[in-house]
Design an enzyme around this catalytic site. Structure first.
Site, PDB file in Angstrom:
ATOM      1  N   ARG A   1      53.074  61.361  50.600  1.00 22.06           N
ATOM      2  CA  ARG A   1      54.436  61.887  50.415  1.00 22.06           C
ATOM      3  C   ARG A   1      54.488  62.787  49.186  1.00 22.06           C
ATOM      4  NH1 ARG A   1      57.576  56.555  48.124  1.00 22.06           N
ATOM      5  NH2 ARG A   1      55.724  55.232  47.939  1.00 22.06           N
TER       6      ARG A   1
ATOM      7  N   LYS B   1      53.036  62.421  45.362  1.00 16.93           N
ATOM      8  CA  LYS B   1      52.197  61.230  45.223  1.00 16.93           C
ATOM      9  C   LYS B   1      50.717  61.619  45.295  1.00 16.93           C
ATOM     10  CE  LYS B   1      53.521  57.462  44.880  1.00 16.93           C
ATOM     11  NZ  LYS B   1      53.757  56.014  45.026  1.00 16.93           N
TER      12      LYS B   1
ATOM     13  N   CYS C   1      43.483  57.099  53.522  1.00 14.06           N
ATOM     14  CA  CYS C   1      44.079  56.656  54.796  1.00 14.06           C
ATOM     15  C   CYS C   1      44.927  57.760  55.424  1.00 14.06           C
ATOM     16  CB  CYS C   1      44.877  55.368  54.632  1.00 14.06           C
ATOM     17  SG  CYS C   1      46.281  55.470  53.535  1.00 14.06           S
ATOM     18  N   TYR C   2      45.460  58.656  54.580  1.00 20.02           N
ATOM     19  CA  TYR C   2      46.262  59.759  55.127  1.00 20.02           C
ATOM     20  C   TYR C   2      45.399  60.821  55.799  1.00 20.02           C
ATOM     21  CZ  TYR C   2      49.608  57.261  52.337  1.00 20.02           C
ATOM     22  OH  TYR C   2      50.382  56.257  51.802  1.00 20.02           O
TER      23      TYR C   2
ATOM     24  N   ASP D   1      44.974  60.063  49.148  1.00 17.49           N
ATOM     25  CA  ASP D   1      44.543  58.723  49.562  1.00 17.49           C
ATOM     26  C   ASP D   1      43.882  58.885  50.940  1.00 17.49           C
ATOM     27  OD1 ASP D   1      44.450  56.212  50.835  1.00 17.49           O
ATOM     28  OD2 ASP D   1      46.338  55.537  49.967  1.00 17.49           O
TER      29      ASP D   1
ATOM     30  N   ASP E   1      37.946  49.075  51.908  1.00 19.68           N
ATOM     31  CA  ASP E   1      38.499  48.031  52.778  1.00 19.68           C
ATOM     32  C   ASP E   1      38.492  48.549  54.213  1.00 19.68           C
ATOM     33  OD1 ASP E   1      41.026  49.477  53.330  1.00 19.68           O
ATOM     34  OD2 ASP E   1      41.454  49.091  51.219  1.00 19.68           O
TER      35      ASP E   1
ATOM     36  N   ASP F   1      40.283  54.317  49.381  1.00 18.09           N
ATOM     37  CA  ASP F   1      41.434  55.177  49.096  1.00 18.09           C
ATOM     38  C   ASP F   1      41.007  56.381  48.239  1.00 18.09           C
ATOM     39  OD1 ASP F   1      43.513  56.164  47.436  1.00 18.09           O
ATOM     40  OD2 ASP F   1      44.480  54.229  47.162  1.00 18.09           O
TER      41      ASP F   1
ATOM     42  N   HIS G   1      41.105  51.443  55.063  1.00 14.52           N
ATOM     43  CA  HIS G   1      40.725  52.799  54.658  1.00 14.52           C
ATOM     44  C   HIS G   1      39.476  53.278  55.383  1.00 14.52           C
ATOM     45  CE1 HIS G   1      43.650  51.963  51.445  1.00 14.52           C
ATOM     46  NE2 HIS G   1      43.878  53.263  51.560  1.00 14.52           N
TER      47      HIS G   1
ATOM     48  N   HIS H   1      57.360  60.259  55.009  1.00 18.63           N
ATOM     49  CA  HIS H   1      56.063  59.666  54.677  1.00 18.63           C
ATOM     50  C   HIS H   1      55.088  59.914  55.826  1.00 18.63           C
ATOM     51  CE1 HIS H   1      53.004  56.846  53.494  1.00 18.63           C
ATOM     52  NE2 HIS H   1      53.598  56.735  52.308  1.00 18.63           N
TER      53      HIS H   1
HETATM   54  C1  FPP Z   1      53.706  53.569  51.024  1.00 25.97           C
HETATM   55  O1  FPP Z   1      52.843  52.834  50.312  1.00 25.97           O
HETATM   56  C2  FPP Z   1      53.452  53.262  52.461  1.00 25.97           C
HETATM   57  C3  FPP Z   1      54.402  53.183  53.364  1.00 25.97           C
HETATM   58  C4  FPP Z   1      55.826  53.395  53.035  1.00 25.97           C
HETATM   59  C5  FPP Z   1      54.039  52.856  54.803  1.00 25.97           C
HETATM   60  C6  FPP Z   1      53.459  54.026  55.504  1.00 25.97           C
HETATM   61  C7  FPP Z   1      53.333  53.859  56.948  1.00 25.97           C
HETATM   62  C8  FPP Z   1      52.177  53.859  57.578  1.00 25.97           C
HETATM   63  C9  FPP Z   1      50.877  53.977  56.856  1.00 25.97           C
HETATM   64  C10 FPP Z   1      52.139  53.835  59.074  1.00 25.97           C
HETATM   65  C11 FPP Z   1      52.129  52.485  59.676  1.00 25.97           C
HETATM   66  C12 FPP Z   1      51.846  52.624  61.114  1.00 25.97           C
HETATM   67  C13 FPP Z   1      51.822  51.652  62.027  1.00 25.97           C
HETATM   68  C14 FPP Z   1      51.410  51.962  63.416  1.00 25.97           C
HETATM   69  C15 FPP Z   1      52.181  50.259  61.729  1.00 25.97           C
HETATM   70  P1  FPP Z   1      52.469  53.219  48.803  1.00 25.97           P
HETATM   71  O2  FPP Z   1      53.714  53.483  48.029  1.00 25.97           O
HETATM   72  O3  FPP Z   1      51.564  52.159  48.335  1.00 25.97           O
HETATM   73  O4  FPP Z   1      51.585  54.531  48.999  1.00 25.97           O
HETATM   74  P2  FPP Z   1      51.891  56.074  48.659  1.00 25.97           P
HETATM   75  O5  FPP Z   1      51.989  56.187  47.190  1.00 25.97           O
HETATM   76  O6  FPP Z   1      50.656  56.759  49.179  1.00 25.97           O
HETATM   77  O7  FPP Z   1      53.135  56.476  49.382  1.00 25.97           O
HETATM   78 ZN    ZN Z   2      45.749  54.322  51.555  1.00 27.57          ZN
HETATM   79  K     K Z   3      48.750  54.702  48.781  1.00 28.25           K
END
Ligand code: FPP
Ligand code: ZN
Ligand code: K
Length: 479
Positions: free
Chosen positions: A327, A330, A335-336, A333, A397, A390, A400, A279
Site C-alpha cells: 500500500r 509502505k 508476498c506482494y 515485501d 516462511d 519478506d 512468503h 491494499h
Molecule cells: C497488512 O498487513 C495486510 C493486510 C491488511 C491484509 C492483506 C490481504 C491479503 C494479503 C490478501 C488475503 C487474501 C486471501 C485470499 C485471504 P501489514 O500492515 O502487516 O503489511 P503492510 O505494511 O505491507 O501493509
Molecule cells: Zn509479506
Molecule cells: K507486510
C-alpha cells in the site's frame, strides 16, 4: 601465467603464485561485475523524493539500505557465495526451498500453537509452493485427507481446526490443497451440498460475503466464495435457506459486482470493503473474483476504473528494490510479488478488450518491471537456509515462499485470456480459458534453470489443476 595480468607480478618467484592467483581472481570478479552492471534504477535511491523526513521515509530508506548490498551482489555474509545465473545474480535455489517447504509440512515447535486456526493455510502454502517448484506432492494425499477430514463441519465448510467454526479462508485453503494433491479420495471428501448451503448462509444482501457467520464482510469472502463455487461446480442459485434468498436475491452473483465496485478507493486501488484503505491483497482478490464471475474485459471494465487502478498498481513497485509494497507509503515485501504481481495478467486481459486472440496485443513489459521483480526475489528474498522471505533481515516462511514463487512465475510468463469460442461463455466457465506464452522477455534476469512450473493466474494452483478439478465435478449435482 595469464597474459591478462602480467603487471601484477612482483617477483619471478613461484612463492608468489597464490598472490597472483588471488589478483587474477579479483580481476575476474571485477570484470564479471562490469559485464553484469546492475541498471542504475536498481542501485540508486528513487529519482524523485519528498524532502520531508518522516517515520515513513526513514523506514523506506532503511529498507533500501538493507537491500542494496543484495541488489549489488555485495552481500558478504553469504558464504560460500551462492551459485549465480548467467545474469550474474543468484540462481533460484530450488533444492533448498523444496527442503524448507517439506519441513513446513512436518511438526512445528510449541509457539506455533498461535497458528492453530491457520492450519489450512500452512498446508496450502507448502503444497502449492512445492508444486510450483516442480515437486510431485501426491505423496501427501493420505496425510492431507486425514488432516482435512476433521476440519469439515456437518453444516458445511471447513474450520481452521477440529471443532472450529467454518471460515471462508480455511475452506478456500482446504479445497485448493485437496485439488493440488488430487485424486478421487481427496476431492470426494468435500461435502459439496453442505458447502453450497454454508456459502448461501454467508452471502449478504448488499452483494458481498461474510468470511464466517457474523464475521467481516470483505474481499477475501468474495474471492474465496467464487473460487470454491467455480472449482467445485456448485449451483449458482442460492440455496433456499439462504437469508439473502429469503429476501429476494436469486444467485451468488446478485449484487456482487456492485459491491466489488464500491471497494475501489479514491487512490485507485482496492480495499477490503467499501471505504477501506487500498491494499494489494484485495486488489488481487477483486480482479481474480471478477475473472471468475465472467470474462475479464466484461467484468473488470464494467466494475472498476481501470486507468486509476493501473496507476495505483504501478505506484506500488518500489525502486531501487524492484518488488512491490502492499500500500501507499509502505515497504516492499515479497508476498506482494503475487498479490500485486499477479494483478497484471488479469488487468491486461481487461485492457486488451474482446480481441483476446493473442498475448501480443499489448507491448510486453510496458506496464511493470519484470526485471525489477526478478532482481528483488532472486537477490533479496532467498534465505540461506532455504525458503523465501519478506525482505533481508526477515525469517523465511511458507507464506512468503509460496507467494514469492507465484510472483516469480508472473515475471517469467505472459498469461492471457483466450476462449475457444466467441460469444458468452457458460456461467462461471471464463476462468478456465487462460493460456500462456512462456517466451522470455528480453532483459529479465533469469535462466531456464530458474524457471518454476506454470501457475494458474486466477486460482494460484499449478497449471492444469483447476481444469482437472472442475472436470471431476462436471456432471455432479448437489444432493
Ligand atoms: C497488512 O498487513 C495486510 C493486510 C491488511 C491484509 C492483506 C490481504 C491479503 C494479503 C490478501 C488475503 C487474501 C486471501 C485470499 C485471504 P501489514 O500492515 O502487516 O503489511 P503492510 O505494511 O505491507 O501493509
Ligand atoms: Zn509479506
Ligand atoms: K507486510
Amino acid at each position: 601465467m595469464s597474459p591478462t595480468a602480467p603487471n601484477y607480478r612482483r617477483h619471478n618467484d613461484s612463492a608468489d603464485a597464490s598472490f597472483e592467483i588471488e589478483l587474477i581472481r579479483e580481476l575476474a570478479v571485477d570484470q564479471t561485475k562490469a559485464a553484469f552492471a546492475v541498471p542504475a534504477l536498481f542501485t540508486n535511491p528513487p529519482p524523485i523524493q519528498d524532502g520531508l523526513e518522516t517515520q515513513t521515509s526513514k523506514a523506506r530508506s532503511d529498507t533500501m539500505q538493507k537491500c542494496l548490498p543484495f541488489l549489488l551482489n555485495d552481500d558478504t555474509s553469504d558464504s560460500p557465495i551462492p551459485k549465480q545465473n548467467s545474469f550474474g545474480i543468484p540462481s533460484l535455489r530450488k533444492k533448498d526451498h523444496v527442503n524448507f517447504l517439506h519441513g513446513n509440512l512436518a511438526d512445528f515447535p510449541a509457539p506455533f500453537v498461535a497458528m492453530d486456526a491457520s492450519r489450512p493455510w500452512l498446508f496450502y502454502w507448502s503444497l502449492a509452493g512445492l508444486s510450483f517448484l516442480g515437486e510431485d506432492v501426491s505423496e501427501y494425499r493420505e496425510r492431507l485427507v486425514q488432516t482435512v477430514k476433521p476440519l469439515q463441519n456437518a453444516t458445511g465448510g471447513f474450520g481452521g481446526g477440529h471443532g472450529q467454526l467454518s471460515h471462508i479462508a480455511s475452506s478456500y485453503a482446504c479445497v485448493l490443497s485437496l485439488a493440488i494433491v488430487g485424486g478421487k479420495e481427496a476431492l470426494e471428501l468435500v461435502d459439496r451440498k453442505a458447502m453450497w448451503q454454508w456459502l448461501g448462509s454467508v452471502k449478504q444482501r448488499d452483494g458481498g460475503f461474510q468470511v464466517t457467520h457474523g464475521g467481516e464482510e470483505d474481499m477475501r469472502g468474495a474471492y474465496c466464495a467464487m473460487t470454491i463455487i467455480s472449482l467445485l461446480n456448485l449451483p449458482l442459485a442460492l440455496p433456499s435457506g439462504s437469508p439473502a434468498r429469503v429476501k429476494g436475491d436469486e444467485t451468488f452473483l446478485t449484487g456482487l459486482m456492485g459491491w466489488i465496485s464500491h471497494c475501489q478507493s479514491f487512490e485507485g486501488g482496492i480495499g477490503a470493503a467499501p471505504g477501506n484503505e487500498a491494499h494489494g491483497g484485495y486488489a488481487f482478490c477483486a480482479l481474480a473474483c471478477l475473472c471468475i464471475i465472467g470474462e475479464p474485459h466484461e467484468t473488470i471494465n464494467r466494475c472498476l476504473d481501470v486507468p486509476l487502478l493501473l496507476s495505483w498498481l504501478s505506484a506500488q513497485q518500489t525502486t531501487p528494490e524492484g518488488g512491490f509494497a502492499g500500500r501507499t507509503n509502505k515497504l516492499v515485501d515479497a508476498c506482494y510479488s503475487h498479490w500485486i504481481g499477479g494483478c497484471w495478467a488479469l488487468l491486461e486481459a481487461a485492457m486488451r478488450g474482446a480481441n483476446q486472440s493473442s498475448s501480443e496485443c499489448l507491448p510486453p513489459g510496458s506496464l511493470w518491471s519484470r526485471e525489477g521483480l526478478t532482481r528483488y526475489l532472486l537477490c533479496c528474498c532467498q534465505a540461506k537456509s532455504g525458503g523465501l522471505r519478506d525482505k533481508p533481515g526477515a525469517r523465511p516462511d511458507a507464506y512468503h515462499t509460496c507467494y514469492s514463487l507465484a510472483g516469480l512465475n508472473a515475471a517469467q510468463n505472459h498469461y492471457y485470456y483466450s476462449p475457444d469460442t466467441k460469444g458468452n461463455p457458460a456461467p462461471l466457465s471464463a476462468s478456465f480459458n487462460w493460456r500462456v506464452d512462456a517466451t522470455k522477455e528480453e532483459g529479465v534476469p533469469f535462466d531456464e534453470d530458474d524457471r518454476i512450473r506454470l501457475v494458474h493466474p486466477v486460482y494460484v494452483l499449478p497449471w492444469g489443476t483447476a481444469e482437472q478439478t472442475r472436470d471431476f465435478f462436471k456432471d455432479k449435482d448437489v444432493d
